[in-house]
Design an enzyme around this catalytic site. Sequence first.
Site, PDB file in Angstrom:
ATOM      1  N   THR A  45       0.842  -1.193   0.000  1.00  0.00           N
ATOM      2  CA  THR A  45       0.000   0.000   0.000  1.00  0.00           C
ATOM      3  C   THR A  45       0.876   1.242   0.000  1.00  0.00           C
ATOM      4  O   THR A  45       1.738   1.406   0.869  1.00  0.00           O
ATOM      5  CB  THR A  45      -0.930   0.041   1.220  1.00  0.00           C
ATOM      6  OG1 THR A  45      -0.156   0.028   2.417  1.00  0.00           O
ATOM      7  CG2 THR A  45      -1.908  -1.119   1.205  1.00  0.00           C
ATOM      8  N   ASN A  47       1.368   4.766   0.943  1.00  0.00           N
ATOM      9  CA  ASN A  47       0.759   5.640   1.952  1.00  0.00           C
ATOM     10  C   ASN A  47       0.884   7.099   1.549  1.00  0.00           C
ATOM     11  O   ASN A  47       1.911   7.523   1.014  1.00  0.00           O
ATOM     12  CB  ASN A  47       1.438   5.408   3.303  1.00  0.00           C
ATOM     13  CG  ASN A  47       1.127   4.040   3.886  1.00  0.00           C
ATOM     14  OD1 ASN A  47       1.423   3.010   3.270  1.00  0.00           O
ATOM     15  ND2 ASN A  47       0.525   4.018   5.050  1.00  0.00           N
ATOM     16  N   GLU A 130      -4.005   4.689   2.765  1.00  0.00           N
ATOM     17  CA  GLU A 130      -3.082   3.824   2.034  1.00  0.00           C
ATOM     18  C   GLU A 130      -3.770   3.220   0.822  1.00  0.00           C
ATOM     19  O   GLU A 130      -4.908   2.780   0.892  1.00  0.00           O
ATOM     20  CB  GLU A 130      -2.463   2.760   2.938  1.00  0.00           C
ATOM     21  CG  GLU A 130      -3.422   2.044   3.867  1.00  0.00           C
ATOM     22  CD  GLU A 130      -2.719   1.008   4.733  1.00  0.00           C
ATOM     23  OE1 GLU A 130      -1.825   0.300   4.246  1.00  0.00           O
ATOM     24  OE2 GLU A 130      -3.080   0.890   5.919  1.00  0.00           O
TER      25      GLU A 130
HETATM   26  P1  ADP Z   1       5.062   0.823   3.671  1.00  0.00           P
HETATM   27  O1  ADP Z   1       4.814   0.323   5.052  1.00  0.00           O
HETATM   28  O2  ADP Z   1       6.297   1.669   3.554  1.00  0.00           O
HETATM   29  O3  ADP Z   1       3.875   1.541   3.074  1.00  0.00           O
HETATM   30  P2  ADP Z   1       4.383  -1.449   1.978  1.00  0.00           P
HETATM   31  O4  ADP Z   1       4.808  -2.869   2.255  1.00  0.00           O
HETATM   32  O5  ADP Z   1       2.955  -1.072   2.179  1.00  0.00           O
HETATM   33  O6  ADP Z   1       5.353  -0.493   2.799  1.00  0.00           O
HETATM   34  O7  ADP Z   1       4.814  -1.154   0.491  1.00  0.00           O
HETATM   35  C1  ADP Z   1       4.404   0.062  -0.082  1.00  0.00           C
HETATM   36  C2  ADP Z   1       5.322   0.500  -1.219  1.00  0.00           C
HETATM   37  O8  ADP Z   1       5.380  -0.520  -2.223  1.00  0.00           O
HETATM   38  C3  ADP Z   1       4.741   1.718  -1.918  1.00  0.00           C
HETATM   39  O9  ADP Z   1       5.138   2.929  -1.283  1.00  0.00           O
HETATM   40  C4  ADP Z   1       5.299   1.580  -3.322  1.00  0.00           C
HETATM   41  O10 ADP Z   1       6.563   2.224  -3.407  1.00  0.00           O
HETATM   42  C5  ADP Z   1       5.503   0.072  -3.501  1.00  0.00           C
HETATM   43  N1  ADP Z   1       4.499  -0.593  -4.357  1.00  0.00           N
HETATM   44  C6  ADP Z   1       4.804  -1.527  -5.293  1.00  0.00           C
HETATM   45  N2  ADP Z   1       3.716  -1.977  -5.914  1.00  0.00           N
HETATM   46  C7  ADP Z   1       2.650  -1.329  -5.358  1.00  0.00           C
HETATM   47  C8  ADP Z   1       1.250  -1.369  -5.598  1.00  0.00           C
HETATM   48  N3  ADP Z   1       0.709  -2.188  -6.544  1.00  0.00           N
HETATM   49  N4  ADP Z   1       0.449  -0.571  -4.855  1.00  0.00           N
HETATM   50  C9  ADP Z   1       0.976   0.229  -3.912  1.00  0.00           C
HETATM   51  N5  ADP Z   1       2.307   0.312  -3.643  1.00  0.00           N
HETATM   52  C10 ADP Z   1       3.157  -0.447  -4.356  1.00  0.00           C
HETATM   53  N1  RBF Z   2      -6.989  -2.857   8.080  1.00  0.00           N
HETATM   54  C1  RBF Z   2      -7.874  -3.219   9.048  1.00  0.00           C
HETATM   55  O1  RBF Z   2      -7.517  -3.280  10.209  1.00  0.00           O
HETATM   56  N2  RBF Z   2      -9.178  -3.508   8.748  1.00  0.00           N
HETATM   57  C2  RBF Z   2      -9.657  -3.471   7.477  1.00  0.00           C
HETATM   58  O2  RBF Z   2     -10.852  -3.754   7.270  1.00  0.00           O
HETATM   59  C3  RBF Z   2      -8.754  -3.105   6.433  1.00  0.00           C
HETATM   60  N3  RBF Z   2      -9.163  -3.064   5.142  1.00  0.00           N
HETATM   61  C4  RBF Z   2      -8.278  -2.731   4.167  1.00  0.00           C
HETATM   62  C5  RBF Z   2      -8.697  -2.711   2.849  1.00  0.00           C
HETATM   63  C6  RBF Z   2      -7.831  -2.366   1.823  1.00  0.00           C
HETATM   64  C7  RBF Z   2      -8.317  -2.366   0.402  1.00  0.00           C
HETATM   65  C8  RBF Z   2      -6.477  -2.060   2.121  1.00  0.00           C
HETATM   66  C9  RBF Z   2      -5.510  -1.698   1.035  1.00  0.00           C
HETATM   67  C10 RBF Z   2      -6.051  -2.079   3.435  1.00  0.00           C
HETATM   68  C11 RBF Z   2      -6.938  -2.398   4.472  1.00  0.00           C
HETATM   69  N4  RBF Z   2      -6.535  -2.436   5.792  1.00  0.00           N
HETATM   70  C12 RBF Z   2      -7.406  -2.787   6.781  1.00  0.00           C
HETATM   71  C13 RBF Z   2      -5.178  -2.005   6.155  1.00  0.00           C
HETATM   72  C14 RBF Z   2      -4.225  -3.169   6.341  1.00  0.00           C
HETATM   73  O3  RBF Z   2      -4.310  -3.599   7.672  1.00  0.00           O
HETATM   74  C15 RBF Z   2      -2.821  -2.692   6.040  1.00  0.00           C
HETATM   75  O4  RBF Z   2      -2.698  -2.367   4.671  1.00  0.00           O
HETATM   76  C16 RBF Z   2      -1.820  -3.702   6.454  1.00  0.00           C
HETATM   77  O5  RBF Z   2      -0.558  -3.127   6.343  1.00  0.00           O
HETATM   78  C17 RBF Z   2      -1.905  -4.995   5.686  1.00  0.00           C
HETATM   79  O6  RBF Z   2      -0.959  -5.899   6.206  1.00  0.00           O
HETATM   80 MG    MG Z   3       1.882   0.828   3.039  1.00  0.00          MG
END
Ligand code: ADP
Ligand code: RBF
Ligand code: MG
Length: 207
Positions: A45, A47, A130
């Site tokens: 995700t 952020n 996110e």
């Molecule tokens: P963080 O805790 O830093 O957000 P994540 O494990 O959520 O780490 O990874 C997020 C990062 O992954 C984004 O900031 C982006 O650089 C990269 N990324 C790669 N593919 C995707 C995708 N399909 N959607 C969102 N982020 C992506």
């Molecule tokens: N976190 C929650 O605690 N509850 C949720 O219902 C929830 N729904 C999510 C739905 C989407 C589409 C996304 C992208 C994230 C959601 N998350 C939710 C956040 C999730 O906990 C977070 O992205 C974690 O980092 C996944 O491991």
């Molecule tokens: Mg993230």
Amino acid sequence: MAETTNPRPLILYSDSGPEPPFPLCMEGAVISGFGRGSKELGIPTANLPVDAAIAPWIADVRSGVYFGWASLALPATHPDSTASTSASTNHSNEGSSSTPQATASQFQIYPMVMSIGYNPFYKNTVRSAEVHVLHSFGADFYDAPMRLLILGFVRDEKDYNGLDALIEDIRIDCDVARRSLARRAWTPIEGVVDGAKGTFDGAWLVR
Ligand code: ADP
Ligand code: RBF
Ligand code: MG
């Protein structure tokens, strides 16, 4: 916590397009998140800072899952950047028929699903925004400017008994987003659905 196993509808809202208060817009540079390894779970995700000065609506918006379009200004060195090529098609990682593209702009458009809220499963104390972009990227894109056009609400955020249940729900959210967006009135004019141009005004995403 008892989780419902009721089938969820995969297409939300009417075919005629988004309804008020949507679209909601938001923009910012991609920041580091909580570092929980969402990427390892297959749902990275991107952020964004939750900044009420940029998106005043965010202070009052219902927490939960939303879907819409994201645009990214990737650096020319990024493997997914189309800055130097004339034709681009942003294939969704799971075969959506909705493949918007933006060739004239530095911003490339992708379908997205996102969460705004406190992630009750993790009990965050600050509100986060996110975005899971529905595209398989060849590299990260931290710091890239991202714009969001949020077109609909999917569900409230929930707590879960385990990570598997959370991931399963997010998988369904992705499906809902793809299918709901793959309609002409939900797809920007810059994009293509089933060989036809979308009819939604998504100019803000790419200008
Ligand atoms: P963080 O805790 O830093 O957000 P994540 O494990 O959520 O780490 O990874 C997020 C990062 O992954 C984004 O900031 C982006 O650089 C990269 N990324 C790669 N593919 C995707 C995708 N399909 N959607 C969102 N982020 C992506
Ligand atoms: N976190 C929650 O605690 N509850 C949720 O219902 C929830 N729904 C999510 C739905 C989407 C589409 C996304 C992208 C994230 C959601 N998350 C939710 C956040 C999730 O906990 C977070 O992205 C974690 O980092 C996944 O491991
Ligand atoms: Mg993230």
